[in-house]
Structure formats: C-alpha cells, structure tokens
Design a protein around this motif. Structure first.
Motif, PDB file in Angstrom:
ATOM      1  N   LEU A  67       6.944  13.057  -3.188  1.00 35.88           N
ATOM      2  CA  LEU A  67       5.688  12.363  -2.911  1.00 35.88           C
ATOM      3  C   LEU A  67       4.730  12.419  -4.103  1.00 35.88           C
ATOM      4  O   LEU A  67       3.891  11.540  -4.272  1.00 35.88           O
ATOM      5  CB  LEU A  67       5.004  12.949  -1.667  1.00 35.88           C
ATOM      6  N   CYS A  68       4.831  13.502  -4.916  1.00 34.12           N
ATOM      7  CA  CYS A  68       3.917  13.640  -6.053  1.00 34.12           C
ATOM      8  C   CYS A  68       4.166  12.569  -7.117  1.00 34.12           C
ATOM      9  O   CYS A  68       3.314  12.314  -7.955  1.00 34.12           O
ATOM     10  CB  CYS A  68       4.057  15.025  -6.684  1.00 34.12           C
ATOM     11  N   ARG A  69       5.356  11.995  -7.101  1.00 30.37           N
ATOM     12  CA  ARG A  69       5.672  10.973  -8.098  1.00 30.37           C
ATOM     13  C   ARG A  69       5.509   9.556  -7.552  1.00 30.37           C
ATOM     14  O   ARG A  69       5.810   8.588  -8.239  1.00 30.37           O
ATOM     15  CB  ARG A  69       7.119  11.156  -8.579  1.00 30.37           C
ATOM     16  N   MET A  70       5.071   9.461  -6.331  1.00 28.81           N
ATOM     17  CA  MET A  70       4.961   8.129  -5.707  1.00 28.81           C
ATOM     18  C   MET A  70       3.536   7.598  -5.795  1.00 28.81           C
ATOM     19  O   MET A  70       2.576   8.361  -5.797  1.00 28.81           O
ATOM     20  CB  MET A  70       5.328   8.210  -4.216  1.00 28.81           C
ATOM     21  N   SER A  71       3.448   6.279  -5.823  1.00 26.84           N
ATOM     22  CA  SER A  71       2.130   5.637  -5.732  1.00 26.84           C
ATOM     23  C   SER A  71       1.630   5.776  -4.294  1.00 26.84           C
ATOM     24  O   SER A  71       2.401   6.109  -3.378  1.00 26.84           O
ATOM     25  CB  SER A  71       2.246   4.158  -6.074  1.00 26.84           C
ATOM     26  N   ARG A  72       0.370   5.510  -4.124  1.00 27.13           N
ATOM     27  CA  ARG A  72      -0.222   5.607  -2.785  1.00 27.13           C
ATOM     28  C   ARG A  72       0.501   4.647  -1.819  1.00 27.13           C
ATOM     29  O   ARG A  72       0.790   5.000  -0.676  1.00 27.13           O
ATOM     30  CB  ARG A  72      -1.705   5.243  -2.884  1.00 27.13           C
ATOM     31  N   MET A  73       0.793   3.458  -2.327  1.00 34.38           N
ATOM     32  CA  MET A  73       1.450   2.449  -1.487  1.00 34.38           C
ATOM     33  C   MET A  73       2.854   2.916  -1.091  1.00 34.38           C
ATOM     34  O   MET A  73       3.270   2.776   0.052  1.00 34.38           O
ATOM     35  CB  MET A  73       1.520   1.119  -2.245  1.00 34.38           C
ATOM     36  N   ALA A  74       3.552   3.531  -2.058  1.00 34.98           N
ATOM     37  CA  ALA A  74       4.915   4.008  -1.782  1.00 34.98           C
ATOM     38  C   ALA A  74       4.879   5.164  -0.790  1.00 34.98           C
ATOM     39  O   ALA A  74       5.750   5.275   0.084  1.00 34.98           O
ATOM     40  CB  ALA A  74       5.581   4.434  -3.084  1.00 34.98           C
ATOM     41  N   ARG A  75       3.869   6.032  -0.922  1.00 36.22           N
ATOM     42  CA  ARG A  75       3.744   7.156   0.027  1.00 36.22           C
ATOM     43  C   ARG A  75       3.484   6.625   1.439  1.00 36.22           C
ATOM     44  O   ARG A  75       4.045   7.127   2.410  1.00 36.22           O
ATOM     45  CB  ARG A  75       2.598   8.085  -0.401  1.00 36.22           C
ATOM     46  N   THR A  76       2.627   5.590   1.522  1.00 37.64           N
ATOM     47  CA  THR A  76       2.345   4.992   2.827  1.00 37.64           C
ATOM     48  C   THR A  76       3.627   4.419   3.425  1.00 37.64           C
ATOM     49  O   THR A  76       3.909   4.588   4.617  1.00 37.64           O
ATOM     50  CB  THR A  76       1.283   3.875   2.682  1.00 37.64           C
ATOM     51  N   ARG A  77       4.403   3.742   2.570  1.00 33.72           N
ATOM     52  CA  ARG A  77       5.648   3.131   3.050  1.00 33.72           C
ATOM     53  C   ARG A  77       6.614   4.231   3.525  1.00 33.72           C
ATOM     54  O   ARG A  77       7.233   4.112   4.589  1.00 33.72           O
ATOM     55  CB  ARG A  77       6.273   2.323   1.909  1.00 33.72           C
ATOM     56  N   PHE A  78       6.690   5.315   2.763  1.00 34.49           N
ATOM     57  CA  PHE A  78       7.581   6.423   3.129  1.00 34.49           C
ATOM     58  C   PHE A  78       7.130   7.051   4.448  1.00 34.49           C
ATOM     59  O   PHE A  78       7.936   7.333   5.335  1.00 34.49           O
ATOM     60  CB  PHE A  78       7.567   7.482   2.003  1.00 34.49           C
ATOM     61  N   ARG A  79       5.822   7.251   4.545  1.00 42.19           N
ATOM     62  CA  ARG A  79       5.270   7.857   5.769  1.00 42.19           C
ATOM     63  C   ARG A  79       5.581   6.961   6.973  1.00 42.19           C
ATOM     64  O   ARG A  79       5.981   7.434   8.024  1.00 42.19           O
ATOM     65  CB  ARG A  79       3.752   8.043   5.605  1.00 42.19           C
ATOM     66  N   GLY A  80       5.381   5.649   6.793  1.00 45.17           N
ATOM     67  CA  GLY A  80       5.624   4.712   7.885  1.00 45.17           C
ATOM     68  C   GLY A  80       7.089   4.715   8.305  1.00 45.17           C
ATOM     69  O   GLY A  80       7.401   4.577   9.484  1.00 45.17           O
ATOM     70  N   ALA A  81       7.973   4.923   7.363  1.00 43.26           N
ATOM     71  CA  ALA A  81       9.397   4.862   7.680  1.00 43.26           C
ATOM     72  C   ALA A  81       9.940   6.198   8.194  1.00 43.26           C
ATOM     73  O   ALA A  81      10.761   6.237   9.109  1.00 43.26           O
ATOM     74  CB  ALA A  81      10.175   4.434   6.439  1.00 43.26           C
ATOM     75  N   GLN A  82       9.466   7.303   7.637  1.00 42.23           N
ATOM     76  CA  GLN A  82      10.108   8.606   7.878  1.00 42.23           C
ATOM     77  C   GLN A  82       9.285   9.606   8.670  1.00 42.23           C
ATOM     78  O   GLN A  82       9.815  10.643   9.060  1.00 42.23           O
ATOM     79  CB  GLN A  82      10.463   9.255   6.522  1.00 42.23           C
ATOM     80  N   MET A  83       8.006   9.335   8.869  1.00 42.29           N
ATOM     81  CA  MET A  83       7.158  10.351   9.491  1.00 42.29           C
ATOM     82  C   MET A  83       6.482   9.849  10.746  1.00 42.29           C
ATOM     83  O   MET A  83       6.163   8.673  10.880  1.00 42.29           O
ATOM     84  CB  MET A  83       6.049  10.795   8.535  1.00 42.29           C
ATOM     85  N   GLY A  84       6.221  10.828  11.629  1.00 40.51           N
ATOM     86  CA  GLY A  84       5.358  10.573  12.776  1.00 40.51           C
ATOM     87  C   GLY A  84       4.297  11.646  12.779  1.00 40.51           C
ATOM     88  O   GLY A  84       4.547  12.761  12.316  1.00 40.51           O
TER      89      GLY A  84
END
Lengths: 219, 437
Positions: A67-84
C-alpha cells in the motif's frame, strides 16, 4: 482468497509527528488478529493505515500489494476489491432499509447481481432475513452491527477490518456478534484485524497485538 | 449551416436552443454518473435533511418562478395592448399629448380632451372619401363606471364584427353594450355626466338610453364600454344632433359641419398603408394631431422593452444570488454528510463516485426547484393576468413560452455548473478525520 500481511519499517506521519510506527509485523493469511491498547494509543490509526486510508513510508503489503507504493486511487481500488470495514457506531444510512444498507456498495460496484445474492445469503446466515425491509433507524444496536458486517462482507473481501465493533453493544450482543464474525471469517478463510479494548474479543482471536503511543508491538 | 437554421420552423429553432442549453450538462451528468446506481444514496441524503432540502428547492422555485413569471407577464401585457390597438389605424385629435390621447381613445382611460370642430370633421371626411372610413369617438359620460362612447354603427361593426345579441342602434337613445357590461338587451339606463368617481349621476336624468345590442367579447377595455350614436351624446348635452335638421331621426354621417358640436377624436380606418400615411401627414399639424396608435404603442413598448431588459437582468442576478446561496448551503450540508461520504470511501467508493453523488444531489435539488419554478411562474402569470385584466379590461393571455423555458434552462445549466463546486469541496475532506468524528 485470504491475504497475508507483511509490514516493515512503517511510519505514518501527520506533519513532523509520527502517528504510527510498526517495525516488523507478519500475519499469516486467514488469521484473526486483535489490536489492543488504551484510548488514544493509535488503534484506529493503525486500522486506517492497514486499510490504506492513511499513507506511510516503509512497507505495508497485503499479499504482494504494498500500500505504501500505491497511489491514493490505487489504494481505494484495492480496498474496494479486497477489504471490508466495520465501525464502532455502525455508520448505517438510517433512512434506508437493512437490505439497502447491506447493498450500499452496489452503488459503485458493477457486479450488482452477485453482490445482491451474497448479501441475501449473509443476512439469512446472521438472522437478518426478516428485517431486510426494516429501516435502519428501527433496528437494535446488535441488528445494526450485523447489517454493517453484511455490508462489509457482501463483496466477498479477503480482509475484514473492524474498529471497536462491540463497543456500542451490550455484553450478550457483543459476544454473539464476535462469535458470528469469527465463525464467518474462519469458514470463508478471511484475514481479520479488529481494533478493540474488549477482552472478550481478544479471547476469540488467534493473536493479540498491543499498541502504545502509536507504536505497534508484534509480540 | 445558417441556411439550414433558417429553414427550421420557429418551434424547431427554439427546441434546438433548449437542447443546446441542456445537452452539455446532460452529457456532463452522464459522464460524471456513468456506471453508478446513485438513487438509494440520493434518497437517503434527501430524506436526511428533508426540511433543509425542501427549503433549498423552495428558494430556487420562487426565484425562478418570479423571474420567469414577470417576464412572461410583461410579454402578455405587450401582446394584449398591441391586439387592442390593431383596430385603431389612425386617430385624429386636437394637438396635444399622443400618449394621453392613445390612452383615452384606445384604452378608454378618462381624459379631458379639446374637441375637433365641424370644419375639421368636414376636412377629414372629404380627404377620406372613397379611401377610408371615419368615425367620431366622443367620450366623457359613463354609467356605473362603464365609459359611454358616442360613435357610429359602422364603428361598432368594425370593433366587434357581428353582434353577439340584438341589433345595431338606429336612434340616438339606443346603445350597444360591450360583452362585459351588466345591462340586458331591452334594459334602459340614464347616463351620468363625466367619469367615476366624479361622475354626476343625475345630470342626464331626463334621458333614457335603451340597450338594443351586445358586442362580442374583444378582450379589450371596450368590453366594458357602452357605445351609442354620437348624436345621443350631443343631445344629452343639449348640443343638437349634428345634422342640419334638428328633428332628423337619422343617426350617423354625414354630419353638417356648421351644426357639428365637436368630438375629441376621429378614428380613421384605411384600406392601405399609403392612404393612412397620406392622411396622417395631412392632419398632423398646427390644427390637429394625427397619430398611429400602433406606432405610439410601439414607442411605449420600446420603453417597456428597456424595462424588460432590466427585469431580465435583475431576474438573472436574483437567480445567481440564490444559486450562490444554495451552493454555499450545499457545501455546508455536504459537511454534515462527510461521515457518510467517508464511510463510502472506506468501503472503496472511488473519488468520482463521491463527486457524482454530491453533484447529482445538487442537480436534483436545482432540477426539482427549476421545474417547480416553472409551475410557480405558471401560477404567478395567471394570477397576475387575472388581476391586471380586472384592472384594465385587457384580456391578458400571458403564458409561458420558449423564452421562459430558455431562461430556466440557462439558469439550470449555470446551477449544474456551479454544483461542481460543492462536489469538489466534498472530495477534499480528510476521510480518516471524518470517520473519527
């Protein structure tokens, strides 16, 4: 599919001040972990960092995704896909029904039919089927938190993060919720991290981490 | 392209302008909201602060409604006055104020006017012979607030065509009433001298005028007028009958110049424009004034046009102020929603979705406000029309037209553009801070 967590040299700052420091931490996939600590110690900050809501320096990787290497948009996308995520005070849309709340992420997800099927199944499993059409503001605290859990899991995430999920509930309701949450996570092979100062929650987890003054200890 | 545009019907052009005003924003909206099913969230945000939202909508609706309504009303008034003046080609009167004479002869507003004498009548009659029809318009008396006009049966036909009821007058003591006069055919009345409120009710008590006919509605102040032979007006004032034989039962021209008591105005109806201009040129001088009511009205409309422009600018300024207020309100309101927005972001909602939600929320309030504003304008226009019609006797059929729809569409377009601001502000808020609140 669950994801392991690997952290090294993580620092989250607000200006010059370090809000969170984690030197080394590794959590296996499918593990249930609790972060405990006194009020103001940084439990919520740690959870927000794990969710990618706060960015830091170092390494914070869920599986291969740092996550430290991701852009804010990429983190949001990751969160939306992998996290609840589940919150202390439920954060439901009070004017909508239980089912509409459970399906709230259908607003921005393309897989609405699958989401709907899974949400209905989860609601049945958590005893909410009869309350599906009831407005959120007419549900009890326990029912609300169950709806929030369904909302967090409806898109079948690999990771569940919960911030003091039992703090607004009475003992019996809190125990039942944690039992259900743990059972669901184990049955579906999910990684769970819960920030809580509730000893009953600690007991239900595989591992308990302690945070003090923003420093999370792996021990 | 200009040729294609000119080939389009007026409605098609107006529709194209409306589409041009709205389509960029519909496209923008589609671009912003594409792929999202925002309705449940919009419903939630709307119900969350229901009264505040309704207040915003009311604010927009009232500002749009009043602005649009006033402009439509002004157009209705202009159309109604122009329609009335159509029947009055050329008016000849004693030298003086054209506008005052226009108001007196066309719109029947009480006025003291000097009289044109028999010589003048004779000169006009000779000049108009074979090319125009002339009629005296003698006013000054009334009955219960209804203006009495002395003229000719030919003028009655010119004004209303076939009568709705009864026959034209054939004797000085007969009258034809306008559609709105509360007198039945066959009923008699005694005229009062002068106009209300200073009318002397018993000045002509010795004279009874009998109603013999009723005109069709004209949608003008003439609907509440009573027209009788000009001889009847002269006889009521003891001025004779305008004919050489004082016992002559004939009504209408020709009149004997030496016995002609005078008339405040002569209406000239011409077959063609050159004749009208020739007569106007001939009788507009030191002894008389000749004017085209339509031209005078056009000057007045020009003045109203300036007022219209001022009103339009004021209307736009008002709506911009309301938009600014609503935008500020929406920014404040979106702060109240910040936890919910943060939750959505925590659940993985992309920034575009948050932007789309706040923009659509603003668009929803502005859109409902604009549509309701049209309804407010419709109501305001009809209420004002009824009030003005009652005051002036003019049938003011003001209605909302394309110009108003264009104005509302332009305001809505501007509003939706301005709504981007609260959407951008909502994106800049700190998610973690909002979640902790």
């Amino acid at each position: 599919m669950s994801l392991p967590l690997s952290i090294s040299g993580l620092t989250v700052r607000a200006g010059a001040r370090a809000l969170l420091t984690i030197e080394e931490l590794a959590l296996p996939a499918c593990s249930l972990t609790c972060i405990r600590g006194p009020s103001g110690a940084g439990k919520t900050t740690a959870l927000h960092a794990l969710a990618g809501l706060l960015s830091g320096t170092g390494r914070l990787a869920w599986g291969d995704a740092d996550l430290c290497r991701m852009s804010r948009m990429a983190r949001t996308r990751f969160r939306g896909a992998q996290m609840g995520m589940v919150f202390q005070d439920f954060l439901l849309f009070e004017e909508l029904t239980a089912r509409e709340n459970a399906l709230i992420s259908a607003v921005f997800r393309p897989d609405r039919a699958a989401l709907s099927r899974r949400a209905d199944a989860l609601m049945e499993r958590l005893g909410l089927s009869g309350l599906a059409q009831r407005r959120a503001d007419r549900l009890s605290g326990g029912e609300r938190q169950r709806v929030a859990v369904v909302r967090a899991l409806a898109h079948d995430p690999a990771i569940l993060l919960a911030d003091e999920p039992t703090a607004s509930l009475d003992r019996a309701t809190a125990d039942a919720l944690i039992a259900d949450l743990a059972a669901l996570a184990r049955a579906e092979g999910r990684s769970v991290v819960i920030a809580s100062h509730d000893p009953q929650v600690w007991d239900a987890m595989d591992r308990v981490l302690t945070i003090r003054d923003g420093v999370l200890e792996a021990g | 392209m200009p040729a294609v545009w000119h080939d389009l019907s007026a409605d098609a052009q107006d529709l194209a302008i409306l589409a041009a005003l709205l389509s960029p924003l519909l496209l923008l909206g589609w671009g912003i909201c594409r792929g999202y099913a925002l309705m449940p969230l919009l419903r939630s945000l709307f119900l969350r602060h229901l009264w505040t939202n309704l207040a915003f909508i009311a604010l927009v609706a009232i500002s749009v409604g009043l602005g649009v309504g006033l402009i439509a009303q002004e157009r209705g008034l202009r159309t109604a006055t122009a329609r009335v003046a159509e029947k009055f080609d050329l008016v000849i009167a004693a030298p003086g104020d054209e506008i005052g004479m226009l108001m007196a002869t066309v719109f029947l507003q009480p006025s003291d006017a000097p009289l044109l004498d028999g010589q003048m009548w004779q000169r006009v009659a000779e000049a108009a012979k074979g090319s125009a029809r002339i009629a005296p318009l003698a006013y000054g008396d009334s009955w219960q607030g209804h203006t009495l006009i002395g003229s000719t049966a030919e003028f009655v036909t010119h004004l209303s065509g076939d009568l709705a009821e009864g026959t034209a007058f054939t004797a000085p003591s007969q009258a034809v009433v306008g559609a709105g006069v509360p007198l039945r055919v066959g009923q008699g009345f005694a005229p009062a001298h002068g106009s209300s409120p200073a009318a002397e009710a018993d000045a002509h008590d010795d004279m009874t005028v009998r109603v013999v006919g009723r005109m069709r509605a004209t949608g003008s102040p003439w609907d509440s007028a009573i027209i009788l032979p000009v001889e009847g007006v002269w006889l009521a004032h003891g001025l004779g009958n305008g004919h050489a034989d004082a016992e002559d039962p004939q009504v209408g021209p020709p009149f004997a110049p030496q016995y002609f008591p005078g008339t405040p105005a002569i209406l000239v109806t011409t077959r063609d424009l050159p004749t009208a201009y020739a007569l106007q040129s001939r009788f507009d001088g030191d002894d008389s004034m000749a004017f085209f009511p339509g031209a005078v009205l056009s000057r007045l409309h020009g003045l109203m046009g300036n007022l219209r422009e001022i009103m339009s600018v004021m209307s736009v300024v008002t709506q911009v102020i309301v938009l600014a207020a609503v935008t500020t309100g929406l920014i404040v309101l979106s702060r109240l929603f910040s936890r919910r927005l943060a939750l959505l972001q925590a659940l993985g909602a992309p920034a575009r979705m948050i932007f789309a939600l706040i923009w659509s929320y603003a668009a929803l309030l502005l859109g409902i406000g604009a549509v309701l504003g049209l309804a407010v304008a419709f109501g305001a226009v009809h209420l004002l029309s009824a009030m003005l019609s009652a005051r002036t006797g003019l049938l003011i059929a003001a209605d909302l037209g394309w110009a108003e729809l264009h104005l509302v569409a332009a305001c809505l377009a501007l509003g939706l553009l301005v709504a981007l601001i609260p959407a951008l502000v909502a994106l800049r808020r700190d998610v973690t801070e909002a979640l902790r609140r």
